[in-house]
Each structure stands twice: as structure tokens, then as C-alpha cells.
Design a protein around this motif. Structure first.
Motif, mmCIF file in Angstrom:
data_model
loop_
_atom_site.group_PDB
_atom_site.id
_atom_site.type_symbol
_atom_site.label_atom_id
_atom_site.label_comp_id
_atom_site.label_asym_id
_atom_site.label_seq_id
_atom_site.Cartn_x
_atom_site.Cartn_y
_atom_site.Cartn_z
ATOM 1 N N ASP A 58 0.835 -1.201 0.000
ATOM 2 C CA ASP A 58 0.000 0.000 0.000
ATOM 3 C C ASP A 58 0.876 1.260 0.000
ATOM 4 O OD1 ASP A 58 -1.877 2.007 0.719
ATOM 5 O OD2 ASP A 58 -1.443 1.621 2.837
ATOM 6 N N PRO A 59 0.758 2.129 -1.023
ATOM 7 C CA PRO A 59 1.647 3.294 -1.122
ATOM 8 C C PRO A 59 1.469 4.309 0.012
ATOM 9 C CG PRO A 59 -0.016 3.336 -2.875
ATOM 10 C CD PRO A 59 -0.137 2.005 -2.204
ATOM 11 N N HIS A 64 4.237 6.675 4.794
ATOM 12 C CA HIS A 64 4.349 6.768 6.251
ATOM 13 C C HIS A 64 5.667 6.148 6.716
ATOM 14 C CE1 HIS A 64 2.691 6.301 10.460
ATOM 15 N NE2 HIS A 64 3.676 5.413 10.463
ATOM 16 N N LYS A 65 5.922 4.912 6.249
ATOM 17 C CA LYS A 65 7.085 4.176 6.755
ATOM 18 C C LYS A 65 8.403 4.823 6.338
ATOM 19 C CE LYS A 65 8.967 -0.436 7.357
ATOM 20 N NZ LYS A 65 8.650 -1.866 7.319
ATOM 21 N N ALA A 66 8.439 5.367 5.109
ATOM 22 C CA ALA A 66 9.679 5.986 4.613
ATOM 23 C C ALA A 66 10.124 7.115 5.541
ATOM 24 C CB ALA A 66 9.476 6.516 3.193
ATOM 25 N N ALA A 100 -1.024 8.775 -3.219
ATOM 26 C CA ALA A 100 -1.221 8.053 -1.956
ATOM 27 C C ALA A 100 0.076 8.041 -1.153
ATOM 28 C CB ALA A 100 -1.692 6.623 -2.235
ATOM 29 N N PHE A 101 1.206 7.807 -1.822
ATOM 30 C CA PHE A 101 2.504 7.814 -1.148
ATOM 31 C C PHE A 101 2.744 9.181 -0.484
ATOM 32 C CE2 PHE A 101 6.928 9.073 -1.162
ATOM 33 C CZ PHE A 101 7.509 8.048 -0.424
ATOM 34 N N GLU A 184 3.724 -2.079 8.635
ATOM 35 C CA GLU A 184 3.540 -1.133 7.535
ATOM 36 C C GLU A 184 3.452 0.320 7.978
ATOM 37 O OE1 GLU A 184 0.198 -2.654 5.343
ATOM 38 O OE2 GLU A 184 1.381 -4.325 4.548
ATOM 39 N N ARG A 185 3.052 0.565 9.232
ATOM 40 C CA ARG A 185 2.917 1.932 9.729
ATOM 41 C C ARG A 185 3.514 2.055 11.116
ATOM 42 N NH1 ARG A 185 -1.081 4.784 6.956
ATOM 43 N NH2 ARG A 185 -1.878 3.511 5.263
ATOM 44 N N PRO A 186 4.823 1.841 11.228
ATOM 45 C CA PRO A 186 5.423 1.909 12.570
ATOM 46 C C PRO A 186 5.274 3.305 13.168
ATOM 47 C CG PRO A 186 7.124 1.833 10.862
ATOM 48 C CD PRO A 186 5.812 1.590 10.170
#
Ligand code: ADP
Ligand code: MG
Length: 337
Positions: A58-59, A64-66, A100-101, A184-186
């Protein structure tokens, strides 16, 4: 849509508005003001499709994660996040994917008061690099090298959740939403990092597994440690997976936890306990720093234990990348083709 439309539409003005940004996206450099008496803390992380994430993930979560992995590094120094730059290499100009990203990135940036002030946009195999910038009062950053014999070893949150989610995905099953979110969303432990600054003697974020990352504190500080596996903070899902001694590898040696591991002198135990009560994520004491070098793990029955491998190492010749190309990884296939 050309490169400049893309930058204007998705990346200009993303995240928080900040008075200390003289000039953001749009010129050759951003111009930023660091307040007097503060040191600038800087860190960069790169996420590569197939190595750090599934190319078909999921972008929004990826955006978020990046940023989250960088904020976790700032947290681990006790720094307050301020700015980020973002280099994206994209296989194509898929507007809905990029949108979305960018929204996932901007939402987390806004939540932490971070302004996106610049970056780079190129075409190629999907790769994301985020540089984060934060501040810490001069001389107050918490380094890896300050642990002393007798210090308590503390961990925020819980360990092994992201590792379990990844294991389930690689087995072809669907992880429950709470576990999936941990992968996916730390949630970078920024508030915890700021709170323990001044109390912690050393700190690191747990991104490659506790064994590897606590190992970095021990090496930098020239000390050893004893950790009690039965004291590790575990979610119900991870606790339910531990039946045999080798199962402790899940919370000890899997990656992507983004919790903080820090050491505190025994004298500060009371302050630590009151601080831990105020932190939503929780803090657990799991062991002690020792004079003797090396990391000793104790099973709940007191017997010694050793993990088979430390943490993820990009150059260690693992048989398989953690996020292998799957048959439905269309983006990555396209990028490579
Ligand atoms: P230059 O050619 O001077 O390197 P670029 O054309 O790469 O400039 O970028 C133009 C402006 O857009 C710069 O201010 C740069 O920081 C910004 N920028 C480019 N890509 C991104 C991105 N993905 N996110 C945020 N800012 C970006
Ligand atoms: Mg450029």
C-alpha cells in the motif's frame, strides 16, 4: 505529467509549515534556520523495493514508513524532528500511487511538525530515500557509547510484531490488522526519545532486531549485557508464538520494530518508573549492562540461550531478501523490464 508538475503537485508544501524554513521546495537548495544553542541531528535511510518492502504494498503506508524510519533515528538521539528531504526513484508516473505515497508521508510529517523542504525525483527501480533533520540542545544528544556497567537496559513498546507480520505474509497468510500496522505503519517513538534525554546513558532504535542493535550499544560503550528473555515486552500475538527456546528469535532477531532500547543508571530507577508511567507506549527493564563483554541471554528458567543470527545485514549473504519479489509484484517487474 512531467517531473516538475509531479514535484509541484505532490511534494511542494507537504507536511508542517514552519517559521524556521526560509525557503522550501523550488530552488536549488532549501534555506533553514537552526536555533542558537542547538545541534543539528541528521540521518538518511533508503527503502528499496524487494529488500525493505513488497513492491505491491500500500503506497500510503509506504509514505508513512519511509519517514517513520528516519524519525525513529532522531528519536534514538533524543532529537526533536524539524525538516525532511525526500529522494524518490519511481518506475513510472502513476499519479494515484504517487498521490497516496505523498499523502502517507505528509500525514506523518504533519503529526510530528516536520516540513518537507526538498528532494530529488528520478525514474528507475522503486527506491525511496528520506533524510531527516532535527535538533537537540548542544551536548545533550544520547549516543550509543554511554552505557556503563550496572545500567538498566530498557525497551519501549513491544518487540517482534513486525517480524511476525512479515513471517505471516511470507507464508501466504493475512496478518491481523494490529500486527500488519506494526510492519507497515510503525510509530516512531519520538516523544519517548525526548522524555528519556537527560536520563538515558545510551540509546539506539531497534530496527535490525534487539540482538544486533543492543550489540551496537555494547560495542560502542565497551561493555557487555545480560538480558532476561522472560522480561521482554511482547504482544499477545508474539507471546503465543513462543513455545520452544528457538522461538525467542522472533522478538530478539527480527527487524522493523522501531522501538527504543536505552540504558539508565540504577540511581535513576525512580525517575525511570515515573517517566514510564507517563509514556503511552510503555517501557520495560529487560536486563543490565555488565563489565564482562558479550551479550548473555537468559531463558525464563535461567539457562543461557543464543540466537542463531544477530539481525538483518544487507551484505551478510542471506539466502533470501526479507521482502522477496512475489508473482504479483507488477511494479517491480515493470521497473526491471
Ligand atoms: P536541481 O536540478 O537543482 O537538483 P530539481 O529539479 O531536482 O532541482 O528539484 C527542483 C526542486 O524540487 C528542488 O527544490 C528540490 O529540492 C525539489 N524536489 C525535487 N524532488 C522532490 C521530492 N521528491 N520531494 C520534495 N522536493 C523535491
Ligand atoms: Mg535534483
Amino acid at each position: 505529467m512531467d517531473e516538475f508538475d509531479l514535484i509541484r503537485r505532490f511534494f511542494t508544501g507537504a507536511g508542517a509549515r514552519r517559521a524556521d524554513v526560509t525557503l522550501g521546495v523550488g530552488d536549488d537548495c532549501a534555506l533553514l534556520r537552526v536555533p542558537a544553542g542547538m545541534e543539528l541531528a541528521v540521518s538518511i535511510d533508503t527503502l528499496v523495493a524487494g529488500v525493505h518492502f513488497f513492491a505491491d504494498c500500500d503506497p500510503h503506508g509506504l509514505g508513512h514508513k519511509a519517514l517513520a524510519v528516519g524519525l525513529s533515528d532522531l528519536a534514538a538521539m533524543g532529537a526533536e524532528p524539524a525538516w525532511a528531504t525526500l529522494a524518490v526513484t519511481l518506475p513510472g508516473a502513476d499519479e494515484s500511487w504517487i498521490g497516496a505515497f505523498a499523502r502517507g508521508f505528509a500525514a506523518l510529517a504533519s503529526r510530528h511538525g516536520v516540513a518537507l523542504v526538498g528532494g530529488d525525483t528520478t525514474r528507475g527501480p522503486l527506491t525511496l530515500s528520506v533524510q531527516v533533520h532535527g535538533w537537540v540542545p548542544e551536548g545533550c544528544a544520547v549516543r550509543r557509547a554511554g552505557a556503563r556497567p550496572g545500567d538498566l537496559i530498557c525497551i519501549t513498546g513491544t518487540l517482534g510484531d513486525a517480524g511476525l507480520a512479515l513471517q505471516l505474509l511470507n507464508e501466504g497468510s493475512d496478518p491481523p490488522p494490529d500486527l500488519r500496522a506494526r510492519l507497515e505503519r510503525p510509530s516512531p517513538r519520538v516523544a519517548a526519545g525526548l522524555c528519556v534525554r537527560g536520563l538515558a546513558s545510551a540509546m539506539i532504535d531497534v530496527s535490525d532486531g534487539l540482538a544486533a542493535d543492543l550489540g551496537h550499544i555494547l560495542t560502542a560503550s565497551g561493555v557487555g549485557a545480560e538480558v532476561h528473555l522472560g522480561e521482554l515486552p511482547l504482544s499477545r500475538s508474539v507471546a503465543a508464538r513462543i513455545r520452544l527456546p528457538e522461538d525467542w528469535a522472533l522478538p530478539v532477531a527480527s527487524g522493523d520494530d522501531y522501538e527504543l532500547c536505552f540504558t539508565v543508571a540504577e540511581d535513576h530507577r525512580c525517575e525511570l518508573e515515573s517517566l514510564a508511567r507517563g509514556l503511552g507506549c510503555g517501557v520495560r527493564v529487560v536486563g543490565r549492562i555488565t563489565h564482562e563483554q558479550g551479550l548473555t541471554w537468559r531463558l525464563p528458567d535461567g539457562a543461557a540461550w543464543q540466537p542463531r543470527r544477530g539481525g538483518y545485514d544487507h551484505f551478510a549473504g542471506l539466502a533470501q531478501d526479507p521482502f522477496p519479489v512475489r508473482s504479483n509484484d507488477r511494479d517491480l517487474d515493470d521497473a526491471q523490464g
